[in-house]
Design a protein around this motif. Structure first.
Motif, PDB file in Angstrom:
ATOM      1  N   ASN A  42      -1.498 -18.977   9.226  1.00  0.00           N
ATOM      2  CA  ASN A  42      -0.741 -17.883   8.613  1.00  0.00           C
ATOM      3  C   ASN A  42      -0.808 -16.629   9.476  1.00  0.00           C
ATOM      4  O   ASN A  42      -1.423 -16.591  10.519  1.00  0.00           O
ATOM      5  N   ASN A  43      -0.185 -15.599   8.974  1.00  0.00           N
ATOM      6  CA  ASN A  43      -0.097 -14.318   9.647  1.00  0.00           C
ATOM      7  C   ASN A  43      -1.224 -13.418   9.161  1.00  0.00           C
ATOM      8  O   ASN A  43      -1.008 -12.483   8.418  1.00  0.00           O
ATOM      9  N   ALA A  44      -2.443 -13.702   9.551  1.00  0.00           N
ATOM     10  CA  ALA A  44      -3.593 -12.940   9.046  1.00  0.00           C
ATOM     11  C   ALA A  44      -3.692 -11.554   9.683  1.00  0.00           C
ATOM     12  O   ALA A  44      -4.284 -10.658   9.102  1.00  0.00           O
ATOM     13  N   PHE A  45      -3.131 -11.361  10.864  1.00  0.00           N
ATOM     14  CA  PHE A  45      -3.285 -10.088  11.570  1.00  0.00           C
ATOM     15  C   PHE A  45      -2.443  -8.975  10.955  1.00  0.00           C
ATOM     16  O   PHE A  45      -2.956  -7.927  10.578  1.00  0.00           O
ATOM     17  N   PHE A  46      -1.136  -9.167  10.836  1.00  0.00           N
ATOM     18  CA  PHE A  46      -0.270  -8.125  10.319  1.00  0.00           C
ATOM     19  C   PHE A  46      -0.341  -7.995   8.798  1.00  0.00           C
ATOM     20  O   PHE A  46       0.163  -7.034   8.240  1.00  0.00           O
ATOM     21  N   VAL A  47      -0.953  -8.961   8.129  1.00  0.00           N
ATOM     22  CA  VAL A  47      -1.072  -8.921   6.675  1.00  0.00           C
ATOM     23  C   VAL A  47      -2.438  -8.386   6.261  1.00  0.00           C
ATOM     24  O   VAL A  47      -2.804  -8.436   5.101  1.00  0.00           O
ATOM     25  N   LEU A  48      -3.223  -7.879   7.204  1.00  0.00           N
ATOM     26  CA  LEU A  48      -4.541  -7.334   6.856  1.00  0.00           C
ATOM     27  C   LEU A  48      -4.422  -6.378   5.688  1.00  0.00           C
ATOM     28  O   LEU A  48      -3.498  -5.574   5.612  1.00  0.00           O
ATOM     29  N   ASP A  49      -5.363  -6.469   4.772  1.00  0.00           N
ATOM     30  CA  ASP A  49      -5.349  -5.618   3.594  1.00  0.00           C
ATOM     31  C   ASP A  49      -5.717  -4.198   3.995  1.00  0.00           C
ATOM     32  O   ASP A  49      -6.820  -3.935   4.459  1.00  0.00           O
ATOM     33  N   LEU A  50      -4.776  -3.289   3.813  1.00  0.00           N
ATOM     34  CA  LEU A  50      -4.978  -1.907   4.251  1.00  0.00           C
ATOM     35  C   LEU A  50      -5.350  -0.964   3.119  1.00  0.00           C
ATOM     36  O   LEU A  50      -5.256   0.231   3.270  1.00  0.00           O
ATOM     37  N   SER A 107       0.831  -1.198   0.000  1.00  0.00           N
ATOM     38  CA  SER A 107       0.000   0.000   0.000  1.00  0.00           C
ATOM     39  C   SER A 107       0.874   1.261   0.000  1.00  0.00           C
ATOM     40  O   SER A 107       0.609   2.206  -0.751  1.00  0.00           O
ATOM     41  N   LEU A 108       1.910   1.266   0.812  1.00  0.00           N
ATOM     42  CA  LEU A 108       2.837   2.409   0.833  1.00  0.00           C
ATOM     43  C   LEU A 108       3.549   2.558  -0.512  1.00  0.00           C
ATOM     44  O   LEU A 108       3.773   3.668  -0.994  1.00  0.00           O
ATOM     45  N   ARG A 109       3.898   1.438  -1.146  1.00  0.00           N
ATOM     46  CA  ARG A 109       4.547   1.468  -2.457  1.00  0.00           C
ATOM     47  C   ARG A 109       3.610   2.057  -3.506  1.00  0.00           C
ATOM     48  O   ARG A 109       4.007   2.910  -4.293  1.00  0.00           O
ATOM     49  N   ARG A 110       2.344   1.628  -3.509  1.00  0.00           N
ATOM     50  CA  ARG A 110       1.369   2.127  -4.486  1.00  0.00           C
ATOM     51  C   ARG A 110       1.147   3.629  -4.365  1.00  0.00           C
ATOM     52  O   ARG A 110       0.891   4.306  -5.348  1.00  0.00           O
ATOM     53  N   HIS A 111       1.237   4.144  -3.152  1.00  0.00           N
ATOM     54  CA  HIS A 111       1.011   5.578  -2.941  1.00  0.00           C
ATOM     55  C   HIS A 111       2.290   6.392  -3.067  1.00  0.00           C
ATOM     56  O   HIS A 111       2.302   7.586  -2.781  1.00  0.00           O
ATOM     57  N   GLY A 112       3.379   5.742  -3.487  1.00  0.00           N
ATOM     58  CA  GLY A 112       4.645   6.441  -3.700  1.00  0.00           C
ATOM     59  C   GLY A 112       5.386   6.784  -2.428  1.00  0.00           C
ATOM     60  O   GLY A 112       6.307   7.598  -2.453  1.00  0.00           O
ATOM     61  N   LEU A 113       5.018   6.201  -1.316  1.00  0.00           N
ATOM     62  CA  LEU A 113       5.666   6.503  -0.043  1.00  0.00           C
ATOM     63  C   LEU A 113       6.833   5.565   0.277  1.00  0.00           C
ATOM     64  O   LEU A 113       7.561   5.783   1.231  1.00  0.00           O
ATOM     65  N   LEU A 114       6.987   4.533  -0.532  1.00  0.00           N
ATOM     66  CA  LEU A 114       8.041   3.554  -0.306  1.00  0.00           C
ATOM     67  C   LEU A 114       8.557   3.102  -1.661  1.00  0.00           C
ATOM     68  O   LEU A 114       7.777   2.779  -2.559  1.00  0.00           O
ATOM     69  N   ASP A 115       9.871   3.118  -1.837  1.00  0.00           N
ATOM     70  CA  ASP A 115      10.471   2.753  -3.113  1.00  0.00           C
ATOM     71  C   ASP A 115      10.981   1.315  -3.056  1.00  0.00           C
ATOM     72  O   ASP A 115      12.160   1.068  -2.804  1.00  0.00           O
ATOM     73  N   ILE A 116      10.051   0.377  -3.257  1.00  0.00           N
ATOM     74  CA  ILE A 116      10.409  -1.040  -3.327  1.00  0.00           C
ATOM     75  C   ILE A 116       9.722  -1.628  -4.556  1.00  0.00           C
ATOM     76  O   ILE A 116       8.697  -1.103  -5.000  1.00  0.00           O
TER      77      ILE A 116
END
Length: 189
Positions: free
Chosen positions: A180-188, A92-101
């Motif tokens: 699995n890790n459903a908590f920290f992977v919640l779709d934001l 989500s951060l990548r899509r909004h241009g806030l993270l360059d990965i």
């Protein structure tokens, strides 16, 4: 739905004891759900010749052996902090241009033991360990536990329809923790 039902019964003062017939009904429902899960395997393209016990045990009993195999033969990490634990947040951060990965997906490897495929479910600990190591795994589990304990204690004090709904939605993360890790992977998004 079950959580909301139980809270409402307790709130109305009708929850004094659980009747045997109620337990019998719940057991019947659980058996029906397991059977429907088993027969639905063909709908999703699985042509397994396993009986119902083998098939269901394959889903409910392979997470710890898979995690054990992962610890013995870990996969190479990518260098992206929290890549598996915080997948949705990072994307989500990548899509909004806030993270360059770069864009990436999570494809966990299928493990095999003694010629038998164990699948690719590992418990939430696999993501934590892969991203942060042993100490980080303990820290992430501690955060998960504290959040759920605090939310539960708050909901017990302030019982509203909204709080029950929020807790019911979050509770699926507790149930899925063994898969699995459903908590920290919640779709934001």
């Amino acid at each position: 739905i079950f959580i909301v039902y139980m809270i409402n019964i307790k709130k109305m003062g009708k929850f004094t004891s659980i009747k045997f017939t109620s337990l019998l009904k719940l057991a019947f429902i659980a058996i029906a759900v397991v059977y429907i899960f088993y027969i639905s395997r063909t709908l999703v393209g699985r042509n397994s010749q396993q009986n119902i016990v083998q098939y269901v045990a394959g889903y409910l009993g392979t997470e710890i052996p898979n995690f054990d195999l992962f610890l013995k033969e870990p996969v190479k990490t990518s260098g992206i902090w929290g890549k598996e634990t915080f997948f949705s947040l990072l994307q989500s951060l990548r899509r909004h241009g806030l993270l360059d990965i770069p864009y990436y997906t999570i494809h966990k490897e299928i493990r095999v033991s003694n010629g038998y495929s164990l699948g690719n479910t590992y418990t939430a600990f696999r993501d934590y360990y892969s991203d942060f190591g042993l100490f980080g795994m303990y820290v992430m589990h501690f955060i998960f536990s504290v959040v759920f304990c605090k939310v539960y204690e708050r909901i017990k004090r302030i019982l509203t329809a909204r709080s029950i709904l929020v807790f019911s939605m979050m509770y699926s993360c507790v149930v899925l923790y063994m898969f699995n890790n459903a908590f920290f992977v919640l779709d934001l998004t």
